[in-house]
Design a protein around this motif. Structure first.
Motif, short mmCIF file in Angstrom:
data_model
loop_
_atom_site.label_atom_id
_atom_site.label_comp_id
_atom_site.label_asym_id
_atom_site.label_seq_id
_atom_site.Cartn_x
_atom_site.Cartn_y
_atom_site.Cartn_z
N UNK A 8 0.84 -1.20 0.00
CA UNK A 8 0.00 0.00 0.00
C UNK A 8 0.87 1.26 0.00
N UNK A 9 1.92 1.25 0.82
CA UNK A 9 2.81 2.41 0.86
C UNK A 9 3.53 2.60 -0.48
N UNK A 10 3.93 1.49 -1.11
CA UNK A 10 4.56 1.59 -2.42
C UNK A 10 3.59 2.16 -3.44
N UNK A 11 2.32 1.74 -3.36
CA UNK A 11 1.30 2.28 -4.26
C UNK A 11 1.15 3.79 -4.06
N UNK A 12 1.17 4.23 -2.80
CA UNK A 12 1.04 5.66 -2.51
C UNK A 12 2.23 6.44 -3.08
N UNK A 13 3.43 5.89 -2.91
CA UNK A 13 4.62 6.56 -3.44
C UNK A 13 4.55 6.64 -4.96
N UNK A 14 4.13 5.55 -5.60
CA UNK A 14 3.99 5.55 -7.06
C UNK A 14 2.99 6.60 -7.52
N UNK A 15 1.83 6.63 -6.87
CA UNK A 15 0.78 7.56 -7.27
C UNK A 15 1.23 9.01 -7.16
N UNK A 16 1.78 9.37 -6.02
CA UNK A 16 2.10 10.77 -5.79
C UNK A 16 3.35 11.22 -6.55
N UNK A 17 4.34 10.34 -6.67
CA UNK A 17 5.51 10.69 -7.48
C UNK A 17 5.11 10.83 -8.94
N UNK A 18 4.25 9.90 -9.41
CA UNK A 18 3.78 9.98 -10.78
C UNK A 18 2.98 11.24 -11.04
N UNK A 165 -14.18 -5.79 -13.51
CA UNK A 165 -15.00 -4.58 -13.42
C UNK A 165 -14.16 -3.33 -13.33
N UNK A 166 -13.07 -3.40 -12.55
CA UNK A 166 -12.18 -2.25 -12.43
C UNK A 166 -11.53 -1.93 -13.78
N UNK A 206 -1.50 1.91 -13.27
CA UNK A 206 -1.35 0.47 -13.42
C UNK A 206 -0.70 -0.15 -12.17
N UNK A 207 0.43 0.39 -11.75
CA UNK A 207 1.11 -0.16 -10.56
C UNK A 207 0.28 -0.01 -9.29
N UNK A 208 -0.24 1.21 -8.99
CA UNK A 208 -1.04 1.33 -7.76
C UNK A 208 -2.26 0.43 -7.72
N UNK A 209 -3.01 0.35 -8.84
CA UNK A 209 -4.20 -0.51 -8.86
C UNK A 209 -3.79 -1.96 -8.57
N UNK A 210 -2.72 -2.42 -9.21
CA UNK A 210 -2.29 -3.81 -9.03
C UNK A 210 -1.82 -4.07 -7.61
N UNK A 212 -2.56 -2.33 -4.83
CA UNK A 212 -3.65 -2.21 -3.85
C UNK A 212 -4.57 -3.42 -3.91
N UNK A 213 -4.84 -3.93 -5.12
CA UNK A 213 -5.67 -5.13 -5.24
C UNK A 213 -5.01 -6.30 -4.51
N UNK A 214 -3.70 -6.44 -4.67
CA UNK A 214 -2.99 -7.52 -3.99
C UNK A 214 -3.04 -7.34 -2.48
N UNK A 215 -2.88 -6.10 -2.01
CA UNK A 215 -2.90 -5.84 -0.57
C UNK A 215 -4.26 -6.10 0.03
#
Length: 287
Positions: A8-18, A165-166, A206-210, A212-215
């Motif tokens: 989840x933290x990696x997803x957040x870093x990806x989203x905000x840096x992106x 669906x997502x 793509x990375x955050x969705x993947x 977060x779904x895994x988490x």
């Protein structure tokens, strides 16, 4: 196995840096161009990666609603024309906070709403000049869309039982967002624009969705909410490192207020559910 909170933290870093790189790219192709490329490449990559089955017609209204919410979340990019990345992302977090507060019956959460309201006032930094109303309005509309996304994504996941669906929701968001984005401002198709757009789509979608779904398969949504309350700080640091955006002390305080209110709301929701789960059921009256 990678711990779920780290995902989840990696997803957040990806989203905000992106998003910070997306704002940088908007200087070349405009915010509309960034939205168009982000949604277009995200839909293409997700469709190729997951190869989802065609949606059931009964689920279409929910999927279309989800896609509309995803498209609305991208209003954060034009909002960043007027606001620093950290401020725009913090205001966007008000959507999940509102969802948490509306579903709460705890009097203490009224205090979280007050703290969040104070944070919004501080983010505008009243001593720093006139309010940036266009940016505030766009960021708040993005927050409404993000809150809707959280509600609809859960509903769609329950209906479909997988990520299809997502993926179709992102595809519909691209159908909505690409024409609007490309018509908003002529795009300068300079060399490197398409690869940059693909990179922003990969990092922010793509990375955050993947991840977060895994988490979410291993931890509950409330825990994810607590972790995502760190996103404003991540966004502010990304804005500083990528764009050299300096935030005033008041804005850092406002950012902290909203993050704290969001984390508190999510954490107390988790604690409340845990207490209810530990309470033994009452025996039948005739036992």
């Amino acid at each position: 196995m990678v711990p779920a909170p780290l995902l989840v933290l990696t997803a957040a870093i990806c989203t905000q840096t992106g998003q910070a790189f997306g704002k940088q790219l908007s200087g070349t192709i405009g915010a509309g161009g960034v939205v168009a490329l982000r949604l277009g490449f995200a839909a293409l990559l997700l469709l190729l990666w997951f190869r989802p089955k065609l949606p059931d017609r009964r689920h279409l209204p929910w999927i279309l609603g989800l896609g509309t919410a995803i498209a609305g979340m991208n209003l954060v990019y034009p909002a960043m024309r007027y606001l620093p990345v950290g401020v725009a992302s913090t205001l966007q977090l008000l959507g999940p906070l509102l969802v948490g507060l509306l579903g709460s019956r705890r009097p203490a959460d009224l205090g979280a709403a007050v703290v969040a309201g104070a944070g919004v006032w501080l983010l505008n930094d009243p001593a720093g000049g006139p309010p940036h109303w266009p940016g505030l309005v766009l960021a708040l509309l993005s927050a409404v869309a993000m809150g809707s996304y959280l509600l609809l994504s859960r509903r769609v996941a329950l209906l479909t039982g997988d990520t299809s669906g997502l993926v179709w929701g992102v595809a519909f968001a691209a159908v909505l967002g690409m024409p609007t984005g490309l018509l908003a401002q002529p795009v300068d198709w300079a060399p490197g624009v398409l690869p940059a757009g693909a990179a922003v789509a990969t990092i922010t979608a793509v990375l955050p969705y993947t991840l977060e779904q895994s988490a979410l398969r291993r931890i509950n949504a409330g825990t994810v909410g607590v972790l995502l309350s760190l996103e404003p700080a991540v966004a502010a640091v990304a804005g500083l490192l990528v764009l050299d955006e300096q935030l005033s002390a008041l804005r850092w305080l406002g950012l902290g207020c909203i993050s704290t209110a969001t984390g508190w709301t999510a954490w107390t929701a988790i604690s409340s559910r845990s207490r209810r789960a530990r309470v033994p059921a009452e025996p039948p009256a005739n036992a």
